[in-house]
Design an enzyme around this catalytic site. Structure first.
Site, PDB file in Angstrom:
ATOM      1  CG  PHE A  67      78.859  42.245  98.411  1.00  0.00           C
ATOM      2  CD1 PHE A  67      77.540  41.840  98.361  1.00  0.00           C
ATOM      3  CD2 PHE A  67      79.175  43.407  99.089  1.00  0.00           C
ATOM      4  CE1 PHE A  67      76.544  42.587  98.991  1.00  0.00           C
ATOM      5  CE2 PHE A  67      78.190  44.157  99.722  1.00  0.00           C
ATOM      6  CZ  PHE A  67      76.868  43.744  99.671  1.00  0.00           C
TER       7      PHE A  67
ATOM      8  CG  ASP B 286      84.414  47.470  95.461  1.00  0.00           C
ATOM      9  OD1 ASP B 286      84.748  48.117  96.470  1.00  0.00           O
ATOM     10  OD2 ASP B 286      83.287  46.970  95.322  1.00  0.00           O
TER      11      ASP B 286
ATOM     12  CE  LYS C 129      81.569  48.020 103.371  1.00  0.00           C
ATOM     13  NZ  LYS C 129      80.191  48.267 103.823  1.00  0.00           N
TER      14      LYS C 129
END
Length: 406
Positions: A146, A231, A260
């Site tokens: 994801f 990531d 984030k």
């Protein structure tokens, strides 16, 4: 007599659902205030936050230091666009580069933008440095990944909810099983410019690869002159008990993809960080973002990096990991099938006999705890790193009661 009272939360939730496209399936709670690890809804009910905005709130809600930084910057300057340089930019890029041990930083806004930036940089590097023939660059990705929601990114997802009806998709990606080093090595060929993986798959249910996998990826990339892009958008910045999840295997990727928590839960901030021989392939006009690296984002991001530089938050996650692991492992066989924990991050596979992940989260909400399900029967726990041991233990008590059927 039947109670027909409708709460303010019910009313506000209904209003929100009536005028929004249904891209999420939120729990029916309407938050009005939050501080630390606790949120309060519009009716005054309090909830322990065990999700932390999918790790965007690693430092908790309304951290005083971050709020002070944001307030101060709001009074001075918020945005210039990258047409000009502002006085917060140099400090942010230098601090983040130093935290990563890399030369250059390219700030963006969202995680998906950072991933897209990494893809573009890897391809350009492949053509200009490695010498891959034009338009033939390929990137190896992992099953269960994801990396975001853009059409390029969902094109190499194997989640049909993410992919269905959004094609046609961009070519240039080769998918191999996550954690399978032999398959990854076999997939590398002369056109491969990068391997893009999550060191821990968050959306997949906090899936941790086998020991040695990340070291093997690093070695395979080095041997074949391929970039390793990690990531770390969910896994990084203290979540797993180290600054980056790659640190658990002593691995340094060529490209860190960050987001984030980099915005401190205040403003969207993302970035890719790499050395000059990688990021230096970009020239003016070839990539950009109006809000990327804005003054407010850089001010907040600088404070985030300062906070991480102390190591306190990483140590806190590592310390609380012991409690999280022990308590979750005790639930296996008692409504839980399996758990995966790294730092203050956990995937919990619920026994279908207990209910779906969604149903468990709804029951937790009724007990004052907020978490979120993924892939049907799994829930993720990612408490703010500032949570107290007592609050974490209480939240886990509620989970144990729910899965036990109490």
């Amino acid at each position: 007599m039947t109670d027909t009272t409708t709460s303010t939360s019910d009313v506000e939730f209904g209003r929100a659902e009536a005028r929004t496209a249904h891209n999420y399936h939120p729990l029916p709670v309407v938050v009005a205030h939050a501080e630390g690890a606790w949120m309060t809804d519009v009716d005054g009910s309090r909830f322990l936050d065990l999700l932390a905005g999918y790790s965007a709130l690693n430092f908790g809600h309304s951290h005083p230091r971050l709020i002070e930084t944001a307030h101060a910057q709001l009074d001075k300057l918020t945005l210039t666009s990258r047409a000009f340089v502002h006085d917060q930019f140099a400090d942010f890029t230098a601090k983040l580069g130093d935290l990563c041990g890399k030369d250059l930083v390219l700030p963006m806004n969202t995680g998906a933008e950072a991933v897209e930036t990494a893809i573009k940089v890897a391809r350009k590097w492949g053509y200009q440095v490695k010498g891959v023939p034009a338009d033939q660059a390929t990137i190896i990705v992992a099953s269960g990944n994801f990396h975001g929601r853009t059409t390029t990114i969902v094109g190499f997802s194997d989640d049909e909810d993410a992919r269905a009806d959004f094609g046609p998709f961009a070519p240039g990606f080769t998918t191999v099983p996550y954690g399978d080093l032999e398959a990854l090595e076999a997939a590398i060929d002369a056109t491969t410019v990068a391997v893009l993986i999550e060191p821990i798959q968050g959306e997949g249910g906090v899936v941790i690869p086998p020991e040695g996998y990340l070291r093997g990826v690093r070695e395979a990339c080095t041997r074949s002159n391929v970039l390793f892009a990690a990531d770390e958008i969910q896994a990084g910045l203290g979540r797993t008990g180290t600054t980056f999840a790659c640190d658990h295997e002593g691995v340094v990727p060529d490209i860190y993809v960050l987001g984030k928590a980099l915005g401190g839960g205040v403003v969207p901030v993302s970035a890719i960080v790499a050395d000059r021989d990688v990021l230096g392939v970009l020239k003016p006009g070839q990539h950009g973002s109006t809000f990327g690296g804005n003054a407010l984002a850089c001010a907040v991001g600088s404070t985030v990096v300062d906070m991480l530089a102390t190591g306190d938050f990483q140590r806190r996650a590592a310390e609380l990991s012991t409690l999280l692991t022990e308590r979750l492992e005790a639930m296996v066989g008692h409504g839980v099938l399996a758990v995966r924990v790294r730092g203050l991050w956990a995937g919990v596979d619920i026994d279908p006999a207990v209910g779906t992940g969604r149903e468990v989260c709804e029951k937790l909400m009724a007990r004052g705890v907020l978490a979120k399900d993924t892939h049907g029967s799994t829930i993720r726990l990612a408490p703010p790193l500032v949570i107290s041991e007592e609050d974490l233990a209480w939240g886990l008590d509620q989970l144990a009661a729910v899965v036990a059927g109490d």
